[in-house]
Design a protein around this motif. Structure first.
Motif: not given
Length: 96
Positions: A77-85, A45-48
């Motif tokens: 939505a996939e959560r990896k390494d503390g960030a949702t992608r 979401a931060a990238d977007l």
């Protein structure tokens, strides 16, 4: 005897003649977001938000409210390494 003051007719503003093929189609913010989410790794979401200037809560609202209502795409939505992608996949990809 009084004389009336008359104004000169206003000149028409000069308009530029732009040919239709010279005008590039405008890419909307939603098109930009979907394109970023179509990448295999997806986008956070931060990238977007950085790409179009929206805040993170606005991105999440757009995904939940607008994209999930569209019938031709699915948001995963996939959560990896503390960030949702977030990723966009086609309906055929999900059912297979």
């Amino acid at each position: 005897m009084t004389t009336k003051k008359t104004r000169a007719p206003a000149a028409a503003p000069a308009t530029e003649q732009v040919s239709p093929e010279a005008k590039a189609p405008r890419e909307t913010r939603s098109q930009t977001l979907v394109a970023l989410m179509r990448v295999e790794a997806g986008a956070t979401a931060a990238d977007l938000g950085a790409a179009i200037g929206w805040q993170v809560h606005s991105i999440r609202g757009f995904i939940a409210g607008t994209l999930k209502k569209r019938t031709d795409i699915t948001v995963v939505a996939e959560r990896k390494d503390g960030a949702t992608r977030y990723r966009v996949v086609d309906r055929a990809e999900v059912s297979a």
